[in-house]
Enzyme design. Structure first.
Site, short mmCIF file in Angstrom:
data_model
loop_
_atom_site.label_atom_id
_atom_site.label_comp_id
_atom_site.label_asym_id
_atom_site.label_seq_id
_atom_site.Cartn_x
_atom_site.Cartn_y
_atom_site.Cartn_z
N ARG A 53 -2.03 13.60 11.83
CA ARG A 53 -1.38 13.22 10.57
C ARG A 53 0.08 12.83 10.88
NH1 ARG A 53 -4.67 15.16 6.45
NH2 ARG A 53 -3.66 13.66 5.09
N ASP A 112 -11.76 9.16 1.33
CA ASP A 112 -12.01 10.50 0.76
C ASP A 112 -13.40 10.62 0.14
OD1 ASP A 112 -8.61 11.18 -0.38
OD2 ASP A 112 -9.54 11.15 1.60
N LYS A 165 -5.64 15.86 -7.89
CA LYS A 165 -4.87 16.67 -6.93
C LYS A 165 -3.86 15.78 -6.20
CE LYS A 165 -6.68 17.53 -2.69
NZ LYS A 165 -5.82 17.17 -1.54
N ASN A 166 -4.33 14.61 -5.75
CA ASN A 166 -3.47 13.77 -4.90
C ASN A 166 -2.43 12.99 -5.67
OD1 ASN A 166 -4.83 14.83 -2.79
ND2 ASN A 166 -5.97 12.98 -2.26
N CYS A 211 -4.93 18.05 11.59
CA CYS A 211 -5.87 18.83 10.76
C CYS A 211 -7.29 18.40 11.12
CB CYS A 211 -5.60 18.60 9.29
SG CYS A 211 -6.00 16.95 8.78
N ARG A 257 -9.70 24.02 -2.00
CA ARG A 257 -8.42 23.29 -1.93
C ARG A 257 -8.44 22.09 -2.89
NH1 ARG A 257 -7.45 20.61 3.15
NH2 ARG A 257 -5.78 19.77 1.86
C1 EPZ Z 1 -3.34 10.79 1.47
O1 EPZ Z 1 -2.99 11.36 2.71
C2 EPZ Z 1 -4.34 11.74 0.83
N1 EPZ Z 1 -3.73 13.05 0.64
C3 EPZ Z 1 -5.59 11.88 1.71
O2 EPZ Z 1 -6.52 12.68 1.00
C4 EPZ Z 1 -6.20 10.49 1.92
O3 EPZ Z 1 -7.31 10.61 2.78
C5 EPZ Z 1 -5.15 9.56 2.53
O4 EPZ Z 1 -3.98 9.51 1.68
C6 EPZ Z 1 -5.67 8.14 2.69
O5 EPZ Z 1 -6.06 7.64 1.44
C7 EPZ Z 1 -2.89 13.25 -0.39
O6 EPZ Z 1 -2.59 12.35 -1.15
C8 EPZ Z 1 -2.37 14.65 -0.56
P1 EPZ Z 1 -1.87 8.20 4.81
P2 EPZ Z 1 -1.76 10.72 3.58
O7 EPZ Z 1 -0.45 8.43 5.17
O8 EPZ Z 1 -0.77 10.09 2.68
C9 EPZ Z 1 -1.73 6.80 9.30
C10 EPZ Z 1 -7.95 14.50 0.64
O9 EPZ Z 1 -9.09 14.69 1.10
N2 EPZ Z 1 -0.31 7.13 9.21
O10 EPZ Z 1 -2.18 7.19 3.75
O11 EPZ Z 1 -1.31 11.76 4.51
C11 EPZ Z 1 -2.63 8.02 9.17
O12 EPZ Z 1 -2.81 8.63 10.44
C12 EPZ Z 1 -6.86 13.98 1.54
O13 EPZ Z 1 -7.63 14.68 -0.57
C13 EPZ Z 1 0.54 6.76 10.28
O14 EPZ Z 1 0.10 6.19 11.27
O15 EPZ Z 1 -2.53 9.59 4.39
C14 EPZ Z 1 -3.91 7.42 8.66
O16 EPZ Z 1 -4.63 6.87 9.73
C15 EPZ Z 1 -7.30 13.92 2.99
N3 EPZ Z 1 1.86 7.06 10.18
C16 EPZ Z 1 -3.43 6.29 7.74
O17 EPZ Z 1 -2.10 6.00 8.16
C17 EPZ Z 1 2.40 7.68 9.08
O18 EPZ Z 1 3.64 7.90 9.04
C18 EPZ Z 1 -3.41 6.65 6.27
O19 EPZ Z 1 -2.69 7.86 6.15
C19 EPZ Z 1 1.54 8.03 8.02
C20 EPZ Z 1 0.19 7.74 8.11
#
Ligand code: EPZ
Length: 426
Positions: free
Chosen positions: A122, A308, A22-23, A117, A400
């Site tokens: 996020r 995850d 999915k991701n 969420c 989802r």
């Molecule tokens: C991706 O989300 C995945 N989703 C998430 O999977 C996964 O948990 C996450 O990466 C971490 O591996 C998809 O790929 C669709 P991040 P993403 O930006 O990219 C902080 C699932 O269950 N951050 O890597 O949105 C953020 O708050 C989902 O399938 C900032 O501070 O996650 C977090 O603490 C849930 N500023 C950390 O970085 C930003 O601009 C990692 O978030 C972006 C993120």
């Protein structure tokens, strides 16, 4: 809203095929906005998140057809609308990954901020920082990100935040940089396999990306990209979830279509607590025949232990022999499953972003509420071993990210029934 009614106590046995990721599919589908001509994407899973992105891409001018073999044919036929609306993005946070492709291809994008969420905030500040470094003018207007750029110019960009890198942020910057003038270097890029899969698709369309899967990714800008066929990599989180299902039920399950090299941290942890994990023709066999050991887990960016799989491993450790500790370093609030697992008899003590798990001999079935996608999967896993019946409500969270989860678990011997709210209330 559907519920799953689970009769616990069955040891899972048999074989299950793991779907495409999915991701990986979500940013890959979004990246098709960069292409001239059609792409045919294979192994795209049939999930509600995918359906939501299909709806969003159609609004952005994509023609999308489901082929007979299950693949998706995606072609951008109209570029008039570049507004990713709030009521589509709020349903599926990953909608933010159309931002980079739209900006690079159309020089303009209006994309709703994804909002928070169940697993916490996020933010998208790193996405914005990266696109501004490429020369984009970015304003916030009524909850939307409005991005403009006559021509993006390659730059050296540091994408590290307080919680490490950003997966979808790396995806957005990588996509935008493919059509920028000159070279872009992303330092502290996300190393997740889904980012590498996206880079492989972009390169297949004519991009020039190197270093994917490492913290330093280099993108040489090109004039244009051409749609092409592409097969999405297997879903490592779905695989990890089914591995835990085999372990928690003391079963023996063969998983087809698994990249164990994408799951080293989780596999290492399973083996360390007494689970057998063996590579077997294009997948792996997972077996456990005894009470498992306690352990300590800290979630980290890839290749560390994936956030995850945190909830699923917590469910597993609730019946391990001894006390375990889980610390969540990516999404510190990602613990909605703690209260629900406690309803099933788990002994959990949460202190901030750390949970101490006192292993019990068994869990007791009870009604529980699904919340975020992976917390919901953890409740199903716990229900497989709970004595008696566990009812998991609000199953749309699971749909989802897991296709027909009850059918595929029942094929391994589980006893799960899906019912809708009316049936539940009689
Ligand atoms: C991706 O989300 C995945 N989703 C998430 O999977 C996964 O948990 C996450 O990466 C971490 O591996 C998809 O790929 C669709 P991040 P993403 O930006 O990219 C902080 C699932 O269950 N951050 O890597 O949105 C953020 O708050 C989902 O399938 C900032 O501070 O996650 C977090 O603490 C849930 N500023 C950390 O970085 C930003 O601009 C990692 O978030 C972006 C993120």
């Amino acid at each position: 809203m559907d519920s799953l009614i689970i009769d616990g106590g069955v040891r899972l046995r048999g074989s299950v095929k793991i779907n495409g990721s999915k991701n990986a599919a979500l940013p890959i589908m979004a990246a098709s906005l960069l292409a001239d001509g059609p792409s045919v994407l294979r192994e795209v899973p049939n999930l509600s998140d995918i359906h939501h992105l299909v709806a969003l891409l159609k609004e952005l001018g994509a023609q999308i057809e489901h082929q007979a073999d299950g693949s998706l044919r995606v072609e951008i036929v109209d570029s008039a609308n570049s507004h990713a609306r709030y009521d589509l993005v709020r349903k599926m946070r990953a909608g933010i990954c159309v931002l980079g492709p739209l900006l690079a291809k159309r020089r303009y994008a209006r994309v709703s901020m994804p909002g928070g969420c169940a697993i916490g905030d996020r933010p998208v500040d790193l996405h914005v920082r990266g696109l501004r470094a490429l020369g984009a003018d970015i304003q916030l207007d009524g909850g939307d990100i409005v991005a403009r750029a006559d021509k993006l110019v390659g730059a050296e960009i540091f994408l590290g935040g307080n919680f490490g890198s950003t997966v979808l942020g790396t995806a957005n910057i990588m996509c935008a940089a493919t059509l920028a003038r000159g070279t872009t270097v992303i330092e502290c890029a996300a190393c997740e396999p889904e980012v590498s899969d996206l880079a492989h698709y972009l390169n297949a369309m004519g991009a020039k990306i190197t270093g994917q899967g490492t913290p330093r990714v280099v993108i040489e800008g090109v004039e244009g990209l051409t749609g092409c066929p592409y097969t999405v990599a297997p879903d490592r989180i779905e695989a990890g979830t089914f591995m835990v299902a085999a372990a928690i039920t003391n079963g023996e399950v063969h998983l087809e279509n698994v990249r164990l090299d994408h799951l080293m941290a989780a596999t290492d942890k399973l083996r360390s607590i007494g689970v057998l994990v063996e590579k077997a023709n294009g997948g792996c066999t997972v077996a456990s025949a005894r009470r498992l050991e306690a352990t300590v887990i800290t979630t980290q960016p890839h290749p560390g232990f994936p956030t995850d799989l945190q909830a699923q491993f917590m469910a597993l450790l609730t019946i391990a022999d001894g006390n375990s500790v889980i610390t969540e370093k990516i999404f510190p609030d990602r613990f909605l499953h703690v209260a629900e697992l406690s309803r099933l008899g788990a002994h959990l003590h949460k202190e901030g972003a750390t949970v101490i798990i006192e292993g019990q001999k068994r869990l007791e079935g009870a009604p529980v509420m699904a919340s975020d996608l992976r917390a919901s999967a953890a409740l199903v896993l716990a229900g497989l071993v709970g004595r008696g019946t566990t009812t998991v409500n609000r199953v749309y969270h699971i749909d989802r990210g897991y296709e027909r989860i009850e059918e595929r678990l029942n094929a391994l011997g589980a006893k799960i029934k899906r019912i809708n709210q009316q049936e539940l209330e009689g």
